[in-house]
Design an enzyme around this catalytic site. Structure first.
Site, PDB file in Angstrom:
ATOM      1  N   LYS A 148       0.836  -1.194   0.000  1.00  0.00           N
ATOM      2  CA  LYS A 148       0.000   0.000   0.000  1.00  0.00           C
ATOM      3  C   LYS A 148       0.875   1.250   0.000  1.00  0.00           C
ATOM      4  O   LYS A 148       1.928   1.282   0.648  1.00  0.00           O
ATOM      5  CB  LYS A 148      -0.903  -0.043   1.231  1.00  0.00           C
ATOM      6  CG  LYS A 148      -2.040   0.950   1.251  1.00  0.00           C
ATOM      7  CD  LYS A 148      -2.927   0.678   2.450  1.00  0.00           C
ATOM      8  CE  LYS A 148      -4.138   1.573   2.504  1.00  0.00           C
ATOM      9  NZ  LYS A 148      -5.009   1.257   3.668  1.00  0.00           N
ATOM     10  N   SER A 221      -9.644   1.313   2.300  1.00  0.00           N
ATOM     11  CA  SER A 221      -8.673   2.167   1.668  1.00  0.00           C
ATOM     12  C   SER A 221      -7.570   1.393   0.938  1.00  0.00           C
ATOM     13  O   SER A 221      -6.741   1.998   0.265  1.00  0.00           O
ATOM     14  CB  SER A 221      -8.027   3.078   2.728  1.00  0.00           C
ATOM     15  OG  SER A 221      -7.332   2.321   3.700  1.00  0.00           O
ATOM     16  N   SER A 245     -10.668  -1.442   5.812  1.00  0.00           N
ATOM     17  CA  SER A 245      -9.806  -1.122   4.682  1.00  0.00           C
ATOM     18  C   SER A 245      -9.030  -2.297   4.098  1.00  0.00           C
ATOM     19  O   SER A 245      -8.459  -2.181   3.019  1.00  0.00           O
ATOM     20  CB  SER A 245      -8.832  -0.006   5.063  1.00  0.00           C
ATOM     21  OG  SER A 245      -9.520   1.199   5.265  1.00  0.00           O
TER      22      SER A 245
END
Length: 556
Positions: A148, A221, A245
């Protein structure tokens, strides 16, 4: 001549002022300069893509037959074994996944960085080490891992979800150091939303699309990771989860994901400056991948490095995972069909009924209903707790560069709108949270279950800019219970082919009424459905023991 990589973009981003757009364009140019022409898809395909883009990497001609086999027919565990046995080289694996990742990006806007050359150099060194010593450097020797965007990796940019926070990192954060030492090969970083706080990943890099239906969100996310893994451009990725997320995007994209109890896995230096939400809602990190055993592998590798020795915040609970001792009695599974606030949309109900019937017929489990508990209250509390400053820091970051506020940023701030609550306000939230956690623990005891099987989201992946209802993930963040999600065989049908059953009854709330309207109006065709299994706080090993027992029954 612009070297920007064009990506499929069915819905335009909000434009900012010229100065902001110029900065954004420079970043996209920098990214695009790394991409050779032979790895770019035809502009005609970008302009007129299919609704489901999952087959394009296999059919576009950019990957060789061997690269298609490497990326499609192995999970991380199998790749590690194939490289260790010299059936595959780390170099061939790195090239295959790097190529597929950049193809996936052009179709879904899933990346923020791509560094194939660096990955190949790392893979060469690993192959040479294996050839000269006959040994791997660790259990992830040669396994490509995607990360990420906010996670610091030496020599690459990271941000905290705003353009003004983008910085070049000179060192790996703690977890990345552990993975690198175990033999992992890093090759790309993945897109996340503004403020890293949406269940849709729309940022200054662009909007991530769902590979199964590009009119739908890939979640957030950690949406870039989810889309990349679903496109088989990654075999194993790392996400974070403070409201869903990891689990939300994994569910939207039909892959596996695990949110451990907080302070199980290391997050040291993950986010520059920290996040005030964690004063009351604790974040977690976990794997996103293609198999249950890969989630277990990830946990074994990271916890096997004893990260608690250098981060004393971590709880040093030994990991037994899928190999946890069996129970003498049947595992008791509670089925949460709805949370008392929002009834899930039809495909989710279908998947829950599929799992319930399978578990009941197996004779291995005791299956019973699980009564919902004060979900609307918990969701309201957690949304307030995310922004104790009333969103002031978010607005300051946006103002610094003129970055436009995304619609979902505006939405997520609404519940906390107002002045900074101060230390007394944070304390009040803590007291309320802890009282709720204790009351919920008592409720769980009255239900007499070991784990709960429940939805991941109110429906399948939602249409863009409509991921408003986080009930089925954020609830478990509020009480800090571990949750894992896995794919079911259910997918959403064509528009108009599925309706709420009479058993769904009347809407439970105004939010439920809205969710039903979204279902009637939307096109969710092809969206996969995941289910979620949850266990008590710090009973992560028990969760995996239950998943191990479910493997054969549910085919996970």
């Amino acid at each position: 001549m612009s070297k920007t990589v064009t990506v499929v973009s069915p819905k335009a981003l909000i434009q900012g002022p010229p100065e902001y757009e110029a900065q954004r364009a420079a970043i996209l140019q920098e990214f695009g300069a790394k991409i050779p022409d032979q790895l770019r898809l035809p502009q005609g395909l970008i302009n007129n893509p299919p609704k489901n883009v999952t087959a394009v990497p296999r059919e576009c001609g950019i990957l060789s037959a061997e690269e298609i086999d490497i990326t499609e027919n192995y999970d991380a565990t199998a790749l590690a074994g194939a490289i260790a046995s010299k059936k595959l080289t780390a170099v061939s694996v790195a090239i295959a996944f790097a190529k597929r990742a950049i193809v996936a990006h052009q179709l879904t806007c899933c990346l923020t960085d791509w560094f194939m050359d660096e990955a190949v150099e790392r893979a060469k060194a690993l192959d040479e080490h294996l050839a000269s010593t006959g040994k791997t450097v660790g259990p992830l020797h040669g396994v490509p891992i995607s990360l990420k965007e906010h996670m610091p990796v030496a020599g690459h940019y990271s941000s905290t979800g705003f353009l003004d926070t983008r910085v070049m990192n000179t060192e790996d954060c703690q977890m990345m150091g552990i993975l690198r030492a175990a033999g992992a090969v890093f090759y790309c970083k993945t897109n996340q939303p503004q403020a890293i706080m949406h269940l849709e990943s729309t940022s200054f890099f662009g909007r991530v699309l769902n590979p199964y239906n590009i009119g739908l969100s890939a979640g957030g996310s950690t949406g870039g990771e989810a889309a990349l893994v679903a496109m088989r451009g990654s075999v194993l990725g790392v996400g974070t989860d403070i409201g869903g997320s990891v689990r939300g995007p994994a569910g939207f994209c039909g892959i596996y994901g695990f949110k451990p109890t907080s302070y199980t896995l290391p997050m040291k230096d993950f986010l520059a400056g920290g996040f005030p939400a964690e004063l009351n809602v604790l974040c977690s990190t976990g794997p996103m991948c293609h198999s249950l055993r890969d989630m277990d592998l990830f946990m074994n590798v990271v916890l096997g490095a004893k990260p608690y020795l250098t981060d004393p915040r971590l709880i040093p609970i030994p990991w037994t995972g899928l190999h946890s001792p069996g129970r003498p009695e049947r595992i008791k599974v509670g089925i949460l069909m709805n949370d008392g606030a929002i009834t899930p949309q039809p495909p989710v109900i279908k998947a829950l009924n599929w799992a319930r019937e399978k578990l009941e017929a197996s004779g291995v489990f005791t299956v019973k209903p699980f009564a919902p508990y004060r979900a609307a209250e918990a969701i309201q509390n957690v949304r307030r707790a995310y922004w104790p400053d009333g969103g002031a820091a978010v607005r300051a970051h946006l103002a610094h560069t003129g970055e436009p506020m995304q619609p979902l940023t505006e939405w997520v701030l609404k519940a906390a709108a107002g002045p900074d609550v101060g230390s007394s306000g944070v304390h009040e939230m803590r007291v309320t949270r802890d009282a709720f956690r204790c009351a919920f623990a008592e409720h769980w005891e009255t239900q007499d279950v070991d784990v709960v099987l429940c939805p991941v989201f109110v429906g399948p992946a939602c249409e863009h800019d409509t991921s408003w209802y986080w009930n089925y993930t954020a609830y478990w963040n509020y009480v800090d219970y571990p949750g894992a999600v896995f794919p079911s065989p259910v997918k959403a049908g064509k528009k108009g082919s599925e309706s709420y059953s009479p058993e769904a009854g009347s809407p439970l709330s105004e939010e439920d009424k809205h969710v039903r309207k979204l279902w009637e109006q939307g096109d969710f065709e092809g969206a996969p459905i995941d289910l979620q299994v949850v266990a008590r706080r710090y009973h992560d090993n028990d969760l995996f023991a239950a998943l191990a027992a479910m493997q054969q029954v549910l085919g996970i």
